[in-house]
Design an enzyme around this catalytic site. Structure first.
Site: not given
Ligand code: GAR
Length: 204
Positions: A29-30, A101, A103, A118, A120, A161, A190
């Site tokens: 959705s983002n 998700l 790394l 990113n 979060h 993060d 967001e």
């Protein structure tokens, strides 16, 4: 006979187009909000969508907007630099992780210093790190009895993060909220902020 001198007429404002790539795996959705935000932009173009899921919703969205896509697997992502070649070929200058998700490998972090962001779904440094994604974050927020949570947009380094924070926004956690209620409120934040913060970073 002399050739007449040709005058080069430049438009008063020359727009340089910045190509960005969006990495997404989930509902996306983002990613959709970001694509919509830049759809008619004269200066920012979503040049590539990268996903590690063959059936990710983001691929339908990409098709709708005619955006090129690239599916990756762990072998390609971590054991080759093929994705970097593809990003370079598409002239990508900036990468947005929107519900992606995995790394980031060192070769990408080094090739895009402070050019990967990113989002979060919590107020980092709280509730971040490996395994802290999606509903796990909201469940942890609820169990910890937090009275507020929010979103963090941050630059990406080789640790989950931990990159420099660019932006945070807060929302309340109400006593009767379920993790799903918290997730809905956070996702709304967001959608409200991510595209505009990306736009600000690209024009800074
Ligand atoms: C978003 O809430 C994002 O913050 C989260 O995944 C969701 C993706 O939603 N990311 C993480 O948890 C990263 N640690 P979307 O697929 O609908 O954009």
């Amino acid at each position: 006979m002399k050739t007449p001198l040709r005058t080069l007429v430049l438009p008063s404002t020359v727009h340089r187009v910045i190509n960005i790539a969006i990495f997404a795996s989930g509902t996306a959705s983002n990613a959709q909000k970001i694509i919509e935000h830049f759809d008619k932009s004269p200066s920012v173009r979503v040049a590539l969508i990268v996903s590690n899921k063959k059936n990710a919703g983001v691929l339908d969205i990409a098709r709708e907007y005619g955006t090129p896509t690239q599916i990756i697997d762990r072998q390609m992502f971590y054991e080759t630099e093929d994705l970097l070649d593809i990003l370079i070929k598409q002239n990508v200058e900036f990468i947005v992780l929107a519900g992606f998700l995995w790394l980031m490998p060192t070769y990408l972090v080094q090739a895009f210093p402070k050019k990967i962001v990113n989002i979060h779904p919590a107020l980092l440094p709280k509730f971040g790190g490996k395994g802290m994604y999606g509903k796990h974050v909201h469940e942890a927020v609820k169990s910890a009895g937090e009275t507020e949570t929010g979103i963090t947009i941050h630059f990406v380094n080789e640790h989950y993060d931990e990159g420099d924070i660019v932006f945070q926004a807060r929302c309340p956690v109400l006593p009767d909220d379920t993790p799903d209620d918290i997730a809905r409120r956070v996702l709304q934040l967001e959608h409200q902020h991510f595209p505009t913060i990306i736009a600000q970073l690209l024009t800074a």
